[in-house]
Design an enzyme around this catalytic site. Structure first.
Site, PDB file in Angstrom:
ATOM      1  N   ASP A 149     -43.294  60.218  84.894  1.00 34.35           N
ATOM      2  CA  ASP A 149     -43.297  58.848  85.414  1.00 34.35           C
ATOM      3  C   ASP A 149     -41.915  58.212  85.341  1.00 34.35           C
ATOM      4  O   ASP A 149     -41.475  57.562  86.289  1.00 34.35           O
ATOM      5  CB  ASP A 149     -44.296  57.991  84.635  1.00 34.35           C
ATOM      6  CG  ASP A 149     -44.274  56.549  85.099  1.00 34.35           C
ATOM      7  OD1 ASP A 149     -44.500  56.310  86.304  1.00 34.35           O
ATOM      8  OD2 ASP A 149     -44.015  55.663  84.264  1.00 34.35           O
TER       9      ASP A 149
ATOM     10  N   MET B 146     -66.861  62.348  74.723  1.00 30.77           N
ATOM     11  CA  MET B 146     -67.597  62.735  73.516  1.00 30.77           C
ATOM     12  C   MET B 146     -66.712  62.822  72.274  1.00 30.77           C
ATOM     13  O   MET B 146     -67.116  63.353  71.247  1.00 30.77           O
ATOM     14  CB  MET B 146     -68.310  64.078  73.734  1.00 30.77           C
ATOM     15  CG  MET B 146     -69.265  64.072  74.889  1.00 30.77           C
ATOM     16  SD  MET B 146     -70.499  62.774  74.701  1.00 30.77           S
ATOM     17  CE  MET B 146     -71.203  62.796  76.335  1.00 30.77           C
ATOM     18  N   CYS B 147     -65.521  62.315  72.373  1.00 28.74           N
ATOM     19  CA  CYS B 147     -64.564  62.359  71.272  1.00 28.74           C
ATOM     20  C   CYS B 147     -64.811  61.175  70.331  1.00 28.74           C
ATOM     21  O   CYS B 147     -64.932  60.039  70.780  1.00 28.74           O
ATOM     22  CB  CYS B 147     -63.153  62.295  71.856  1.00 28.74           C
ATOM     23  SG  CYS B 147     -61.945  63.145  70.900  1.00 28.74           S
ATOM     24  N   HIS B 148     -64.888  61.444  69.032  1.00 33.07           N
ATOM     25  CA  HIS B 148     -65.104  60.379  68.055  1.00 33.07           C
ATOM     26  C   HIS B 148     -63.813  59.593  67.820  1.00 33.07           C
ATOM     27  O   HIS B 148     -62.738  60.189  67.749  1.00 33.07           O
ATOM     28  CB  HIS B 148     -65.555  60.971  66.715  1.00 33.07           C
ATOM     29  CG  HIS B 148     -66.913  61.572  66.761  1.00 33.07           C
ATOM     30  ND1 HIS B 148     -67.143  62.844  67.225  1.00 33.07           N
ATOM     31  CD2 HIS B 148     -68.120  61.073  66.399  1.00 33.07           C
ATOM     32  CE1 HIS B 148     -68.432  63.108  67.150  1.00 33.07           C
ATOM     33  NE2 HIS B 148     -69.054  62.047  66.653  1.00 33.07           N
TER      34      HIS B 148
ATOM     35  N   MET C 297     -58.222  67.401  70.000  1.00 34.57           N
ATOM     36  CA  MET C 297     -58.187  66.626  71.247  1.00 34.57           C
ATOM     37  C   MET C 297     -57.111  65.550  71.205  1.00 34.57           C
ATOM     38  O   MET C 297     -56.474  65.264  72.222  1.00 34.57           O
ATOM     39  CB  MET C 297     -59.557  66.011  71.548  1.00 34.57           C
ATOM     40  CG  MET C 297     -60.630  67.041  71.876  1.00 34.57           C
ATOM     41  SD  MET C 297     -60.156  68.245  73.135  1.00 34.57           S
ATOM     42  CE  MET C 297     -59.800  67.197  74.520  1.00 34.57           C
ATOM     43  N   GLU C 298     -56.883  64.975  70.040  1.00 28.15           N
ATOM     44  CA  GLU C 298     -55.828  63.972  69.907  1.00 28.15           C
ATOM     45  C   GLU C 298     -54.464  64.599  70.140  1.00 28.15           C
ATOM     46  O   GLU C 298     -53.613  64.022  70.830  1.00 28.15           O
ATOM     47  CB  GLU C 298     -55.902  63.312  68.524  1.00 28.15           C
ATOM     48  CG  GLU C 298     -57.052  62.348  68.353  1.00 28.15           C
ATOM     49  CD  GLU C 298     -58.437  62.998  68.247  1.00 28.15           C
ATOM     50  OE1 GLU C 298     -59.430  62.272  68.384  1.00 28.15           O
ATOM     51  OE2 GLU C 298     -58.540  64.227  68.031  1.00 28.15           O
TER      52      GLU C 298
END
EC number: 4.6.1.17
Length: 161
Positions: free
Chosen positions: A130, A75-77, A115-116
């Protein structure tokens, strides 16, 4: 309690319409960390990890993750980011080597960049894991959290210590 904004009239998921929201400058700072062994710390510090410069690659991974957040968070734009900065600091205590990760994200738009910033901090820590897992798989990725944000209708936020 406010109503859920990400559901339509049928109770199904939707992306919120932000077209009526005012474009403002918005920033967010997120943090994460990863605990590594002394051996990994030494190898990172002396650029002796076989996959390359761990911090440089992790920094780029964080920037890329911020730019692609809407591809993995449903739901992130999609946002036009104005800047992303990933920084590192080592915290050492009693044979524990913790790499602190801080990500600052900025935009001018109709929705925030929390969110970013959080996605970038997570991807940065995952990239360190990693790149170093051939040396030791016992690394521990620490808490990932929003440190602060500015702009937008909900106002500013600063995490309490």
């Amino acid at each position: 309690m406010s109503s859920f904004t990400h559901f339509n009239d049928q109770g199904r998921a939707k992306m919120v319409d932000i077209s009526d929201k005012k474009a403002t400058v918005r920033t967010a700072i997120a943090c994460s960390s990863i605990v590594v062994t002394k051996e990994i710390y030494d190898k990172i510090s002396h650029n002796e990890i076989g996959k390359g410069d761990v911090l440089a690659v992790a920094q780029i991974a964080g920037i890329m993750a911020a730019k692609r957040t809407s591809d993995i968070i449903p739901m992130c734009h999609p946002l036009l980011l104005k800047g992303v900065d990933v920084s590192f600091d080592w915290k050492q205590s009693d044979e524990q080597y913790r790499l602190l990760i801080e990500v600052k994200v900025k935009t001018e738009g109709s929705t925030g960049v929390e969110m970013e910033a959080l996605t970038a901090a997570s991807a940065t820590a995952l990239t360190v894991y990693d790149m170093c897992k051939a040396v030791d798989k016992g690394m521990i990725i620490g808490e990932t959290y929003l440190l602060e944000k500015t702009g937008g209708k909900s106002g500013d936020y600063a995490r309490k210590s």
